[in-house]
Design a protein around this motif. Structure first.
Motif, PDB file in Angstrom:
ATOM      1  N   LEU A  88     -39.010  33.506  96.941  1.00  0.00           N
ATOM      2  CA  LEU A  88     -37.938  32.825  97.691  1.00  0.00           C
ATOM      3  C   LEU A  88     -38.248  31.339  97.880  1.00  0.00           C
ATOM      4  CD1 LEU A  88     -37.080  35.530 100.339  1.00  0.00           C
ATOM      5  CD2 LEU A  88     -35.446  34.499  98.761  1.00  0.00           C
ATOM      6  N   TYR A  89     -39.512  31.020  98.166  1.00  0.00           N
ATOM      7  CA  TYR A  89     -39.875  29.613  98.342  1.00  0.00           C
ATOM      8  C   TYR A  89     -39.607  28.821  97.066  1.00  0.00           C
ATOM      9  CZ  TYR A  89     -42.106  30.325 102.903  1.00  0.00           C
ATOM     10  OH  TYR A  89     -42.344  30.585 104.226  1.00  0.00           O
ATOM     11  N   MET A  90     -40.001  29.386  95.937  1.00  0.00           N
ATOM     12  CA  MET A  90     -39.791  28.677  94.670  1.00  0.00           C
ATOM     13  C   MET A  90     -38.300  28.556  94.369  1.00  0.00           C
ATOM     14  SD  MET A  90     -42.731  27.792  93.594  1.00  0.00           S
ATOM     15  CE  MET A  90     -43.131  27.518  95.301  1.00  0.00           C
ATOM     16  N   MET A  91     -37.578  29.645  94.642  1.00  0.00           N
ATOM     17  CA  MET A  91     -36.143  29.642  94.340  1.00  0.00           C
ATOM     18  C   MET A  91     -35.405  28.587  95.170  1.00  0.00           C
ATOM     19  SD  MET A  91     -33.471  32.755  94.815  1.00  0.00           S
ATOM     20  CE  MET A  91     -32.876  32.383  96.447  1.00  0.00           C
ATOM     21  N   THR A  92     -35.676  28.560  96.482  1.00  0.00           N
ATOM     22  CA  THR A  92     -34.940  27.605  97.318  1.00  0.00           C
ATOM     23  C   THR A  92     -35.303  26.166  96.946  1.00  0.00           C
ATOM     24  OG1 THR A  92     -36.650  27.931  98.999  1.00  0.00           O
ATOM     25  CG2 THR A  92     -34.574  29.062  99.349  1.00  0.00           C
ATOM     26  N   THR A  93     -36.567  25.916  96.594  1.00  0.00           N
ATOM     27  CA  THR A  93     -36.949  24.553  96.225  1.00  0.00           C
ATOM     28  C   THR A  93     -36.240  24.138  94.933  1.00  0.00           C
ATOM     29  OG1 THR A  93     -39.095  24.946  97.244  1.00  0.00           O
ATOM     30  CG2 THR A  93     -38.923  23.019  95.856  1.00  0.00           C
ATOM     31  N   ALA A  94     -36.204  25.053  93.957  1.00  0.00           N
ATOM     32  CA  ALA A  94     -35.535  24.724  92.692  1.00  0.00           C
ATOM     33  C   ALA A  94     -34.046  24.474  92.926  1.00  0.00           C
ATOM     34  CB  ALA A  94     -35.742  25.854  91.687  1.00  0.00           C
ATOM     35  N   LEU A 238     -29.094  26.941 102.517  1.00  0.00           N
ATOM     36  CA  LEU A 238     -30.055  27.764 103.257  1.00  0.00           C
ATOM     37  C   LEU A 238     -29.360  28.804 104.141  1.00  0.00           C
ATOM     38  CD1 LEU A 238     -32.925  25.302 104.310  1.00  0.00           C
ATOM     39  CD2 LEU A 238     -33.053  27.174 102.667  1.00  0.00           C
ATOM     40  N   MET A 239     -28.284  28.373 104.792  1.00  0.00           N
ATOM     41  CA  MET A 239     -27.601  29.309 105.699  1.00  0.00           C
ATOM     42  C   MET A 239     -26.911  30.422 104.904  1.00  0.00           C
ATOM     43  SD  MET A 239     -28.516  28.483 108.572  1.00  0.00           S
ATOM     44  CE  MET A 239     -29.997  27.725 107.978  1.00  0.00           C
ATOM     45  N   LEU A 240     -26.401  30.042 103.724  1.00  0.00           N
ATOM     46  CA  LEU A 240     -25.765  31.033 102.857  1.00  0.00           C
ATOM     47  C   LEU A 240     -26.803  32.068 102.402  1.00  0.00           C
ATOM     48  CD1 LEU A 240     -22.793  30.918 101.836  1.00  0.00           C
ATOM     49  CD2 LEU A 240     -23.744  30.339  99.601  1.00  0.00           C
ATOM     50  N   SER A 249     -27.354  36.046 111.734  1.00  0.00           N
ATOM     51  CA  SER A 249     -26.365  35.010 112.018  1.00  0.00           C
ATOM     52  C   SER A 249     -26.977  33.604 111.884  1.00  0.00           C
ATOM     53  CB  SER A 249     -25.843  35.199 113.445  1.00  0.00           C
ATOM     54  OG  SER A 249     -25.464  33.958 113.989  1.00  0.00           O
ATOM     55  N   PRO A 250     -26.411  32.777 110.978  1.00  0.00           N
ATOM     56  CA  PRO A 250     -26.918  31.407 110.836  1.00  0.00           C
ATOM     57  C   PRO A 250     -26.780  30.616 112.132  1.00  0.00           C
ATOM     58  CG  PRO A 250     -25.540  31.964 108.964  1.00  0.00           C
ATOM     59  CD  PRO A 250     -25.407  33.097 109.946  1.00  0.00           C
ATOM     60  N   LYS A 251     -25.734  30.931 112.916  1.00  0.00           N
ATOM     61  CA  LYS A 251     -25.513  30.165 114.139  1.00  0.00           C
ATOM     62  C   LYS A 251     -26.680  30.397 115.120  1.00  0.00           C
ATOM     63  CE  LYS A 251     -22.032  29.470 117.551  1.00  0.00           C
ATOM     64  NZ  LYS A 251     -21.352  30.398 118.412  1.00  0.00           N
ATOM     65  N   ILE A 252     -27.036  31.654 115.304  1.00  0.00           N
ATOM     66  CA  ILE A 252     -28.147  31.949 116.211  1.00  0.00           C
ATOM     67  C   ILE A 252     -29.440  31.361 115.639  1.00  0.00           C
ATOM     68  CG2 ILE A 252     -29.509  33.798 117.282  1.00  0.00           C
ATOM     69  CD1 ILE A 252     -27.037  35.524 117.237  1.00  0.00           C
ATOM     70  N   PHE A 253     -29.612  31.528 114.325  1.00  0.00           N
ATOM     71  CA  PHE A 253     -30.821  30.996 113.690  1.00  0.00           C
ATOM     72  C   PHE A 253     -30.949  29.489 113.968  1.00  0.00           C
ATOM     73  CE2 PHE A 253     -32.761  28.659 110.241  1.00  0.00           C
ATOM     74  CZ  PHE A 253     -33.966  29.309 110.074  1.00  0.00           C
ATOM     75  N   THR A 390     -37.249  24.194 108.190  1.00  0.00           N
ATOM     76  CA  THR A 390     -36.138  25.146 108.301  1.00  0.00           C
ATOM     77  C   THR A 390     -36.193  26.141 107.141  1.00  0.00           C
ATOM     78  OG1 THR A 390     -34.851  23.336 109.230  1.00  0.00           O
ATOM     79  CG2 THR A 390     -33.644  25.337 108.660  1.00  0.00           C
ATOM     80  N   GLY A 391     -36.507  25.638 105.953  1.00  0.00           N
ATOM     81  CA  GLY A 391     -36.632  26.516 104.783  1.00  0.00           C
ATOM     82  C   GLY A 391     -37.716  27.568 104.995  1.00  0.00           C
ATOM     83  N   ASP A 392     -38.837  27.149 105.583  1.00  0.00           N
ATOM     84  CA  ASP A 392     -39.924  28.109 105.844  1.00  0.00           C
ATOM     85  C   ASP A 392     -39.432  29.225 106.774  1.00  0.00           C
ATOM     86  OD1 ASP A 392     -41.374  26.202 104.502  1.00  0.00           O
ATOM     87  OD2 ASP A 392     -42.395  25.422 106.279  1.00  0.00           O
ATOM     88  N   ALA A 393     -38.674  28.825 107.783  1.00  0.00           N
ATOM     89  CA  ALA A 393     -38.212  29.813 108.767  1.00  0.00           C
ATOM     90  C   ALA A 393     -37.146  30.734 108.166  1.00  0.00           C
ATOM     91  CB  ALA A 393     -37.672  29.101 110.004  1.00  0.00           C
ATOM     92  N   VAL A 394     -36.285  30.187 107.304  1.00  0.00           N
ATOM     93  CA  VAL A 394     -35.249  31.019 106.672  1.00  0.00           C
ATOM     94  C   VAL A 394     -35.919  32.114 105.839  1.00  0.00           C
ATOM     95  CG1 VAL A 394     -33.499  31.025 104.831  1.00  0.00           C
ATOM     96  CG2 VAL A 394     -33.379  29.314 106.637  1.00  0.00           C
TER      97      VAL A 394
END
Ligand code: ASP
Length: 439
Positions: A88-94, A238-240, A249-253, A390-394
């Motif tokens: 997931l970390y690699m995917m979101t960074t790419a 990230l929220m998606l 819920s992205p809002k609570i996050f 934020t990415g780390d937490a997602v």
């Protein structure tokens, strides 16, 4: 007022004071304000705070990871958490850098970018991937701890945790001790966080007082494209991903990750923010320590979505200034290189530019071109570090949800884990003193 609210106010006040100092020219070199207020008081308070946060990182990661391994108790599950978070970390960074390059390629060529104002910049060559891999194992544990090498500390702590598990029942005393130390370290995080309002004020007032607004205006296209791409990634991609993969819920996050974002913004260091990120995902969102103790420090080191975005936009920008055509294969190399560069570099202030120089060497762009964007990097560093964290937490939430290691009740409770006023319970103190006495 909650601590978060106080820190937010401190941020706003810091920005206002910084602006006043900056715009009135009070901070002229060698003036009283420059020497004693911005470079004196603000600098000292801010640095003390960042140092205190950094002080927490190594012992906190060490104890929370061992306690995490005890908590999982199953080595194959540990492997799954590792593999999922890495992917997931690699995917979101790419995804982040690909989107940033696309956006920059659409917008930047429309503007006339010139080589105005350049500072000198000395780059660094990328270490071979083999070195990055070899360096995961520390040859000397003390050195790894002393230098705060996060991947090495993670490796050793997990190995020690597993080895203790293998000892079995005899290790009960140590397991209890580690639990207590973990709790104590979390208390230390609370203590340091409780002075955050003053520190955040000082850090922001100093950063804004020292901002070069002329340079910012000259590089407006670059700055605006980066900030837009960062916001798009933060609130969009990230929220998606969070919603799709975890149904949370992205809002609570977003409301619960605010502390970590503010700390990342003020310190410009994902590493120094580890204690706050760890606290936010475990205490506020209910992620079990067995997942978070690994994914958070791991993410602070290998996951840098915001930094990748800066690198994508900077590549397009500088290629444009120098009139160099990179072509599709050039940009694909940029994506690959930035993702790889993020693995071996720690989340500390300004490291993004060093990673950028590694990418430039690979694709043949002039490294001295980085001098063009140096002057505005501090501000962008602050914003992109918030996105990194934020990415780390997602990813932490997604992995925890998939492993059923998140307490939904805590996630949904809006008051869970709010930092309250510090108080020492005298009864607790007396009880401990009594036990110690008996011994
Ligand atoms: N300061 C960033 C971080 O700590 C890295 C960078 O972009 O320079 O995550």
């Amino acid at each position: 007022m909650t601590l978060t609210a106080k820190v937010l106010w401190a941020m706003v006040l810091g920005i206002i004071v910084g602006l006043v100092i900056n715009l009135t020219g009070l901070n002229a070199p060698e003036s009283f304000t420059d020497e004693y207020v911005v470079g004196g008081l603000f600098y000292i308070i801010g640095t003390l705070f960042i140092t205190a946060l950094k002080m927490l990182v190594v012992p906190l990661v060490f104890f929370s990871l061992i306690s995490g391994v005890f908590g999982i108790g199953d080595i194959s599950k540990l492997g799954k958490v590792g593999a999922k978070s890495f992917a997931l970390y690699m995917m979101t960074t790419a995804m982040a850098i690909a989107m940033a390059i696309g956006l920059a390629a659409l917008i930047i060529p429309l503007f006339n970018t010139s080589k105005a104002q350049s500072a000198s910049f000395v780059g660094k060559e990328a270490p071979p991937l083999s070195d990055v891999l070899i360096n995961i194992i520390p040859s000397n544990v003390v050195e790894a701890f002393a230098s705060g090498n996060m991947l090495q500390i993670i490796f050793f702590s997990i190995l020690l945790g597993i080895s203790l598990l293998m000892v079995g029942k005899k290790a009960k005393g140590i397991a209890e001790g580690v639990e207590v130390m973990n709790e104590a370290m979390m208390n230390m995080v609370n203590i340091v966080m409780s002075v955050a309002p003053y520190a955040v004020f000082a850090l922001l007032a100093k950063a804004v007082a020292e901002l070069g607004f002329d340079l910012l205006a000259q590089l407006a296209v670059y700055v605006v494209v980066i900030i837009s791409a960062l916001m798009l990634h933060l609130f969009g991609t990230l929220m998606l991903i969070l919603k799709l993969f975890s149904k949370l819920s992205p809002k609570i996050f977003l409301s619960k990750i605010r502390d970590a974002q503010i700390f990342a913004f003020s310190t410009a260091s994902s590493n120094a923010t580890i204690p706050v990120t760890l606290r936010s995902v475990t205490k506020r969102m209910g992620v079990d320590n067995s997942v978070a103790s690994f994914t958070v420090p791991f993410g602070a080191t290998i996951n840098m979505d915001g930094t990748a975005i800066m690198q994508g936009v900077a590549t397009v920008f500088i290629a444009n200034v120098y009139g160099i055509e990179l072509g599709l294969s050039g940009y694909l190399t940029v994506i690959l290189m930035s993702v790889l560069a993020s693995i071996g570099t720690a989340g500390v202030p300004g490291v993004g530019l060093i990673m950028l120089s590694m990418v430039f060497v690979q694709v043949g762009l002039p490294v001295e071109g980085i001098g063009l964007i140096l002057g505005v990097d501090r501000l962008l560093d602050m914003i992109r570090t918030s996105v990194n964290v934020t990415g780390d937490a997602v990813v932490t939430c997604i992995v925890a949800k998939s492993e059923d290691e998140i307490e939904l009740e805590t996630f949904l409770n809006k008051d869970a884990g709010i930092v309250e006023e510090l108080e020492i319970d005298e009864k607790d103190e007396a009880a401990l003193a009594e036990v110690v006495h008996k011994v």
